[in-house]
Design a protein around this motif. Structure first.
Motif, PDB file in Angstrom:
ATOM      1  N   PHE A  52      24.064  41.859  71.775  1.00 27.54           N
ATOM      2  CA  PHE A  52      24.643  42.660  72.867  1.00 27.54           C
ATOM      3  C   PHE A  52      26.110  42.951  72.587  1.00 27.54           C
ATOM      4  O   PHE A  52      26.567  44.093  72.718  1.00 27.54           O
ATOM      5  CB  PHE A  52      24.490  41.926  74.200  1.00 27.54           C
ATOM      6  N   LEU A  53      26.844  41.911  72.186  1.00 28.63           N
ATOM      7  CA  LEU A  53      28.281  42.100  71.945  1.00 28.63           C
ATOM      8  C   LEU A  53      28.521  43.134  70.852  1.00 28.63           C
ATOM      9  O   LEU A  53      29.380  43.994  70.970  1.00 28.63           O
ATOM     10  CB  LEU A  53      28.935  40.776  71.558  1.00 28.63           C
ATOM     11  N   ARG A  54      27.723  43.003  69.763  1.00 32.43           N
ATOM     12  CA  ARG A  54      27.902  43.952  68.658  1.00 32.43           C
ATOM     13  C   ARG A  54      27.757  45.382  69.151  1.00 32.43           C
ATOM     14  O   ARG A  54      28.587  46.255  68.871  1.00 32.43           O
ATOM     15  CB  ARG A  54      26.859  43.683  67.560  1.00 32.43           C
ATOM     16  N   ARG A  55      26.692  45.644  69.916  1.00 32.79           N
ATOM     17  CA  ARG A  55      26.460  47.016  70.368  1.00 32.79           C
ATOM     18  C   ARG A  55      27.486  47.443  71.405  1.00 32.79           C
ATOM     19  O   ARG A  55      27.906  48.596  71.442  1.00 32.79           O
ATOM     20  CB  ARG A  55      25.039  47.144  70.919  1.00 32.79           C
ATOM     21  N   LEU A  56      27.896  46.487  72.237  1.00 29.67           N
ATOM     22  CA  LEU A  56      28.940  46.791  73.219  1.00 29.67           C
ATOM     23  C   LEU A  56      30.229  47.161  72.506  1.00 29.67           C
ATOM     24  O   LEU A  56      30.867  48.174  72.823  1.00 29.67           O
ATOM     25  CB  LEU A  56      29.164  45.580  74.122  1.00 29.67           C
ATOM     26  N   TYR A  57      30.599  46.363  71.518  1.00 31.16           N
ATOM     27  CA  TYR A  57      31.864  46.602  70.827  1.00 31.16           C
ATOM     28  C   TYR A  57      31.823  47.917  70.050  1.00 31.16           C
ATOM     29  O   TYR A  57      32.842  48.591  69.905  1.00 31.16           O
ATOM     30  CB  TYR A  57      32.201  45.438  69.884  1.00 31.16           C
ATOM     31  N   ARG A  58      30.654  48.276  69.547  1.00 27.77           N
ATOM     32  CA  ARG A  58      30.562  49.535  68.809  1.00 27.77           C
ATOM     33  C   ARG A  58      30.896  50.708  69.738  1.00 27.77           C
ATOM     34  O   ARG A  58      31.662  51.604  69.402  1.00 27.77           O
ATOM     35  CB  ARG A  58      29.150  49.689  68.220  1.00 27.77           C
ATOM     36  N   ILE A  59      30.305  50.674  70.951  1.00 28.17           N
ATOM     37  CA  ILE A  59      30.607  51.736  71.919  1.00 28.17           C
ATOM     38  C   ILE A  59      32.072  51.686  72.326  1.00 28.17           C
ATOM     39  O   ILE A  59      32.762  52.717  72.392  1.00 28.17           O
ATOM     40  CB  ILE A  59      29.711  51.589  73.173  1.00 28.17           C
ATOM     41  N   LEU A  60      32.555  50.468  72.568  1.00 27.25           N
ATOM     42  CA  LEU A  60      33.937  50.335  73.024  1.00 27.25           C
ATOM     43  C   LEU A  60      34.924  50.801  71.963  1.00 27.25           C
ATOM     44  O   LEU A  60      35.974  51.357  72.282  1.00 27.25           O
ATOM     45  CB  LEU A  60      34.233  48.891  73.414  1.00 27.25           C
ATOM     46  N   ALA A  61      34.579  50.597  70.692  1.00 33.46           N
ATOM     47  CA  ALA A  61      35.478  51.019  69.612  1.00 33.46           C
ATOM     48  C   ALA A  61      35.729  52.520  69.700  1.00 33.46           C
ATOM     49  O   ALA A  61      36.867  52.977  69.629  1.00 33.46           O
ATOM     50  CB  ALA A  61      34.885  50.633  68.264  1.00 33.46           C
ATOM     51  N   ILE A  62      34.639  53.266  69.880  1.00 32.51           N
ATOM     52  CA  ILE A  62      34.790  54.726  69.989  1.00 32.51           C
ATOM     53  C   ILE A  62      35.668  55.071  71.184  1.00 32.51           C
ATOM     54  O   ILE A  62      36.607  55.854  71.102  1.00 32.51           O
ATOM     55  CB  ILE A  62      33.392  55.382  70.177  1.00 32.51           C
ATOM     56  N   PHE A  63      35.353  54.429  72.318  1.00 27.74           N
ATOM     57  CA  PHE A  63      36.105  54.687  73.541  1.00 27.74           C
ATOM     58  C   PHE A  63      37.586  54.348  73.355  1.00 27.74           C
ATOM     59  O   PHE A  63      38.474  55.136  73.692  1.00 27.74           O
ATOM     60  CB  PHE A  63      35.503  53.871  74.687  1.00 27.74           C
ATOM     61  N   VAL A  64      37.848  53.171  72.779  1.00 28.29           N
ATOM     62  CA  VAL A  64      39.232  52.702  72.648  1.00 28.29           C
ATOM     63  C   VAL A  64      40.024  53.633  71.730  1.00 28.29           C
ATOM     64  O   VAL A  64      41.164  54.003  72.038  1.00 28.29           O
ATOM     65  CB  VAL A  64      39.259  51.253  72.123  1.00 28.29           C
ATOM     66  N   ILE A  65      39.396  54.030  70.633  1.00 29.54           N
ATOM     67  CA  ILE A  65      40.127  54.898  69.698  1.00 29.54           C
ATOM     68  C   ILE A  65      40.421  56.256  70.342  1.00 29.54           C
ATOM     69  O   ILE A  65      41.534  56.768  70.259  1.00 29.54           O
ATOM     70  CB  ILE A  65      39.325  55.051  68.389  1.00 29.54           C
ATOM     71  N   THR A  66      39.415  56.801  71.048  1.00 30.44           N
ATOM     72  CA  THR A  66      39.633  58.091  71.721  1.00 30.44           C
ATOM     73  C   THR A  66      40.783  58.013  72.715  1.00 30.44           C
ATOM     74  O   THR A  66      41.702  58.843  72.703  1.00 30.44           O
ATOM     75  CB  THR A  66      38.349  58.505  72.485  1.00 30.44           C
ATOM     76  N   VAL A  67      40.719  57.005  73.578  1.00 29.69           N
ATOM     77  CA  VAL A  67      41.769  56.888  74.596  1.00 29.69           C
ATOM     78  C   VAL A  67      43.121  56.628  73.944  1.00 29.69           C
ATOM     79  O   VAL A  67      44.149  57.171  74.374  1.00 29.69           O
ATOM     80  CB  VAL A  67      41.415  55.785  75.614  1.00 29.69           C
ATOM     81  N   ALA A  68      43.121  55.817  72.887  1.00 28.27           N
ATOM     82  CA  ALA A  68      44.393  55.521  72.214  1.00 28.27           C
ATOM     83  C   ALA A  68      45.019  56.798  71.676  1.00 28.27           C
ATOM     84  O   ALA A  68      46.237  57.000  71.768  1.00 28.27           O
ATOM     85  CB  ALA A  68      44.171  54.508  71.091  1.00 28.27           C
ATOM     86  N   ILE A  69      44.180  57.659  71.124  1.00 31.40           N
ATOM     87  CA  ILE A  69      44.713  58.927  70.594  1.00 31.40           C
ATOM     88  C   ILE A  69      45.270  59.780  71.732  1.00 31.40           C
ATOM     89  O   ILE A  69      46.372  60.320  71.651  1.00 31.40           O
ATOM     90  CB  ILE A  69      43.613  59.685  69.815  1.00 31.40           C
ATOM     91  N   LEU A  70      44.494  59.850  72.851  1.00 29.84           N
ATOM     92  CA  LEU A  70      44.976  60.616  74.009  1.00 29.84           C
ATOM     93  C   LEU A  70      46.305  60.069  74.522  1.00 29.84           C
ATOM     94  O   LEU A  70      47.243  60.815  74.803  1.00 29.84           O
ATOM     95  CB  LEU A  70      43.939  60.552  75.134  1.00 29.84           C
ATOM     96  N   LEU A  71      46.360  58.748  74.635  1.00 28.10           N
ATOM     97  CA  LEU A  71      47.587  58.126  75.132  1.00 28.10           C
ATOM     98  C   LEU A  71      48.734  58.375  74.163  1.00 28.10           C
ATOM     99  O   LEU A  71      49.853  58.684  74.562  1.00 28.10           O
ATOM    100  CB  LEU A  71      47.385  56.619  75.303  1.00 28.10           C
ATOM    101  N   GLY A  72      48.429  58.209  72.864  1.00 30.66           N
ATOM    102  CA  GLY A  72      49.462  58.404  71.852  1.00 30.66           C
ATOM    103  C   GLY A  72      50.022  59.815  71.902  1.00 30.66           C
ATOM    104  O   GLY A  72      51.230  60.032  71.850  1.00 30.66           O
ATOM    105  N   TRP A  73      49.116  60.752  72.092  1.00 32.25           N
ATOM    106  CA  TRP A  73      49.483  62.167  72.130  1.00 32.25           C
ATOM    107  C   TRP A  73      50.365  62.463  73.343  1.00 32.25           C
ATOM    108  O   TRP A  73      51.369  63.161  73.261  1.00 32.25           O
ATOM    109  CB  TRP A  73      48.192  62.982  72.128  1.00 32.25           C
TER     110      TRP A  73
END
Lengths: 680, 680
Positions: A52-73
């Motif tokens: 469960f954690l592996r699959r959760l983290y995979r989804i979260l990775a995409i989410f975190v990177i997207t938001v980080a880029i938005l925030l960075g921008w």
């Protein structure tokens, strides 16, 4: 800089905490893991949780990177970096805790068999301590690093990114974990206990492994991320308020320090480092309490952690020459947190539970009505306590005092979270002893631990809500300061006689109902799928229900259903929670966003308390009847059947919807704080 | 004065309305009252209802006189007089409505027997019209008189006393009525239907008369006082806002009228007078719709009332030369109210009900979870509608526009309340036909009317909440103006970044949970007493349960229990609701009181919608199964049993706690408005 040493002290505290957690983990893993049957069950739970954690983290990775880029921008790359750091620390804390909890469970069962209750308690407690120390240490380490990089008043707003990172992980971990655990629990119970008439945790039930995985996913990973978020949020709020405080005011509070802003920004970090130290003491003191009754031992160690923390905090304030009011605000929060815990314990374990039992005698309907009334009633005292804390802390040190009260409540999180994590471990240990058919003697020991774990879990839920409320308020105060700062004005007014603010308030108040409805429906859908799968297995796997030796259920399939459902269903409530403040802030302005947060916080806290306490009280009403505590009513009586209905209704309330609201209120505040410069 | 004629037009409208109500009443009383058995039952219900009212009014008289003296002492004797007038008008409206409803019920049953459904519909509708016209006419008459005495901007604040009088009566009528009706209903059902296995409304059940009295007490007296309060509250709010509006602004809105303040103060009164006229038209149009399906006839008459009202209102605005925006604000409220009603109908009668039925197949627990989720979900659209109305009305005509929207929603109350009152009358008629064993043919007709009544009652509840929310907001706006006026400043800010306001907000948000818990517990206690009494009668009166001819239950005893319990249990929630704004206002100031009202209104509206719609949906889930609308599930199936549990849980939510919250939010706002000069 006069206070330069302190940030290193903070960092060292974090490192020491992690090293200690690792040491405790390694000594725990060396314990006896029981016979082959136990180890096999343990492995299934461990693998299910990790999958469960592996699959959760995979989804979260995409989410975190997207938001980080938005925030960075939008807000600069430093904020994006802080966001990723916060998310990473939260993930690591959750991962360490899960790793430990899913290996402690079987060792607790084995210890219960070989060395009785005190041995089992010690193993389970140590397993929880890995989580407790990880949460506190990673918080310290992460925020200490942030402070090292962005510790000046001008850059302090970047640190909010760290908090939003922690919040985002918490949101998905809590909502996803909550859906996972209740889909499995409700599904397994409905077919196993109600339809097939086999006991809870019976190895023939294909859903029981998923149910045990769910206890970890919800109460370890979810609860850990929740508390980690409060912990970081309270510190960030006090940092942010300190950074924007007028120099004169800061000088008074620090007893004429030459660098009053630095001093006030470092002060909360120093406090939580001392709190971590106090948690070390209390965790290690458990060795001295071995001969005591388990409940007494846990209580003593909790009292010890607060006492040590108070001594340390008071000494620090005196040594630094700061105003005593700062210590008193810290103490107000700490004591308030304890009182909320005690209130929760009363409503979920005291006289009100017997009122529900009495109502159960006239059937499930009166059981439900009585539980709902008690849940609503149980909101009153905690709200008064929160109001009391706000008024006290504000009188002592203004908005900064309110943030300090939140810090004070959360400073000994190392200890609090250890005790919280003990609950699901003991619960798992009980399930494992049932599944591996170790007999009534061992079951009796694990049942006793489980009962203790239930009571600590109830207190933990109260604490989680109380700290979330105070943290959200502190962040809200910081938001007000941030808007002022960004506008370059000395006053920022959120006037509820203005239509925009009223609109924000109404929409905000609606959000908890919306997320509550969504998560309850999610559990319903997911549990429905689980029911179908378990029914299918009972029907199609010949010999399974009859208990023919060698015939085993397909537990992986059930784990898979819970995992998929949780990951799918967490998206919508998550997106609504994150987007609501952004949409309202950008379309109606900073004032309406303030209204939104105020509305969401007030309704969210109330609904969360209602759900947690009603659920807890229903749970115990059933348990008390089963334990024979009620004269004339036994397992299988009509009152017991009614109590089982109440317990099932309470399950998604107390373990999915209610906890999701804790995150909702904090996350909205921190998003507001972060976007304040953009919408101001 | 250019507009001098208008107030007499208002008063004449009120008198004409009362005369028409009396005429309808007299023609209704002349209808056939059925055979002796029916008349005997009808007499019991009538006497039970009147006994309750007498004792209620006796308590209220003491309360009203005490408060009037306090108000007179603090705010001048004119305010005390206005308070007594408001209370008296509310009592009279309730009394006329009850008098009519408790005599229409048997005549509806008799008409169902003698002249079929269209005859029965016509009798029941006319009985309701007495209530509808009484509420609207007494409101007009009372407020018209008030305007005659205190219609100048300086004295307008006195008229708020009228609103508080109406509110106080509504509070006790709603809370007391709600407890009465559900104690009887739950008690009678638990012993009769569940334990003894006899049908609903079986004449052997000692609680059925009390249950039928309760329908009147709750849904006629309680609902009537509730709507009467909203009606007066919305008018008072617009009066108060007009009285304090800057002259320049008023001049623009009235198209450069020479007396703009007078014009804007009279305008809402004129609008509701036109609304009453529209209600006359639609009530009398029912004679033309006799050949139509009852549900179609009711819908057509509702549409007609709004259409006539719109024509009248638009013509008036054009003739007076006022800005068209005023009419648009009125229309926004009227349309918003209709949309809230439609939403309510969907959630309590549409697809969501079938979701609950599906969930019922896995037992009572999933039925409850599903109903709670739907109740929470059902809050979202109405809140968006309310927010939409606020934004629209404010954009059109500022705060005055918001108050006008509330007036627009309530202007056709004569019609709305007629349809609302039809519900409990039809319900009673069904009970009477069962009790007097008129056979399945008559029962089928009354069942059809009952089903129609349920759907109008659900819409009515949605309408009551929506109008309460908008009225509370309008009163809140008026409160802000009143504080400004009293302080002699041009700005009054309720800033939620201030600690005092946050404290008010949190305490206010807690109040609906507190009142919800109290009222649910009251119903539990009262129903418990009823259960014991009914059990005692079944045990001690030989031959009763067996149906030996001539053996009758002691129904008076049950009526007495409900009456006593209702009167006793209504005190605490009533006192809390009235005292909370006074205590917070005087101890924390006008800003904190603003926070309190905002918190109570937002949480109160949400909880009220949740409770009403969850309760309505559970009710219909059970009914749909009983009516055979669900394939494979019949009366007595497991799904039906689960649905009965949901229905019982929903009873106190939708008929006691939820409606109490309608009053709570309005009463707190009007108390605040009234004490504004003292705390400013």
């Amino acid at each position: 800089m006069k206070y330069q040493g302190i940030e290193y002290f903070v960092l060292i505290g974090g490192v020491v905490g992690l090293v200690l957690a690792l040491m405790i983990y390694r000594s725990m893993v060396r314990q006896d893991a029981g016979d082959e049957r136990i180890r096999e069950i343990g492995l299934s739970i461990y693998q299910g949780a990790m999958a469960f954690l592996r699959r959760l983290y995979r989804i979260l990775a995409i989410f975190v990177i997207t938001v980080a880029i938005l925030l960075g921008w939008q807000l600069g790359w430093a904020t994006g970096f802080a966001f990723i750091s916060g998310a990473t620390c939260s993930v690591l804390a959750g991962f360490f805790g899960m790793k430990s909890a899913t290996q402690t469970n079987i060792r607790t069962t084995a210890a219960a068999k070989s060395s009785g209750i005190s041995g089992a308690l010690s193993v389970a407690f140590n397993g929880g301590a890995v989580m407790g120390l990880s949460v506190a240490s990673l918080g310290l380490l992460g925020l200490g690093m942030m402070f090292l990089f962005f510790g000046s008043p001008e850059k302090a707003s970047i640190i909010s990114g760290f908090g939003m990172g922690a919040s985002s992980i918490a949101l998905f971990a809590r909502v996803g974990g909550g859906i996972y655990t209740k889909a499995a629990d409700v599904g397994a119970d409905l077919v196993g206990k109600v339809e097939a008439g086999i006991p809870e945790d019976d190895p023939r039930n294909p859903g029981v492994i998923a149910d045990n995985v769910g206890d970890n996913v919800g109460d370890i990973a979810g609860m850990g991320a929740d508390i980690f978020e409060s912990y970081c949020g309270s510190i960030i709020a006090s940092l942010a308020i300190a950074a924007t405080m007028p120099l004169e005011e800061a000088r008074v509070l620090t007893g004429n320090s030459p660098q009053p802003t630095d001093a006030l920004m470092l002060f909360p970090l120093l406090m939580v480092t001392l709190g971590l130290g106090a948690s070390f003491c209390s965790i290690f003191s458990m060795r001295l309490f071995k001969s005591l009754k388990p409940s007494r031992a846990l209580r003593l160690s909790s009292v010890l952690s607060v006492a040590v923390f108070f001594c340390g905090a008071l000494s620090a304030v005196l040594m630094l020459g700061f105003k005593l009011e700062l210590f008193m605000a810290i103490a107000a929060g700490s004591i308030g947190g304890i009182l909320i815990g005690i209130t929760t314990e009363y409503f979920t374990g005291g006289k009100p539970v017997f009122q529900i039992i009495k109502a159960s005698k006239t059937g499930p309907a009166t059981n439900i009505i009585s539980g709902m009334a008690i849940g609503m009633e149980s909101c009153i005292i905690p709200m008064f306590l929160i109001v009391g804390m706000i008024l006290t802390a504000n009188a002592l040190a203004g908005l900064y005092g309110i943030a300090l009260a939140a810090v004070g409540m959360l400073a000994t999180v190392g200890q609090t979270m250890t005790v919280d994590a003990f609950g699901p471990i003991a619960d798992n240990a009980g399930g494992i002893s049932e599944m591996s058919q170790l007999g009534p003697d061992v079951r009796k020991i694990t049942d006793e631990l489980d009962a203790l774990g239930n009571s600590t879990a109830a207190e933990g839920k109260g604490f989680a809500i109380g700290s979330a409320a105070l943290t959200a308020l502190a962040l809200f105060a910081a938001y007000g300061q941030a808007v002022k700062e960004a506008r370059g004005v000395s006053e920022f007014v959120i006037d509820i006689t203005e239509v925009n603010v009223v609109v924000g308030l109404f929409l905000g108040a609606t959000l908890p109902f919306c997320v509550g409805a969504l998560t309850m429906k999610s559990v319903g859908r997911a549990a429905g799928k689980m029911v179908q799968e378990i029914r299918r297995q009972f029907r199609e796997i010949t010999g399974l229900l009859e208990g023919v030796p060698g015939v085993k259920p397909d537990t992986t399939k059930c784990i898979d259903i819970s995992t998929q459902a949780a990951l799918k269903e967490m998206i919508l409530p998550g997106v609504i929670t994150i987007m609501a403040p952004v949409v309202v802030g950008f379309s109606f302005g900073a004032e309406a966003l303030g209204g939104l947060i105020a509305g969401a916080t007030s309704t969210g806290v109330l609904l969360a308390i209602f759900m947690a306490n009603a659920g807890g009280a229903w749970d115990n009403a059933k348990k008390y009847i089963e334990q024979g505590l009620v004269e004339g009513e036994l397992k299988g009586s009509d009152a017991h059947k009614a109590a089982v209905v109440g317990d099932t209704v309470g399950d998604p309330l107390k373990d999915t919807s209610g906890p999701s609201l804790n995150i909702l209120i904090k996350l909205m505040s921190i998003v507001a704080l972060l976007i304040a410069p953009l919408i101001a």
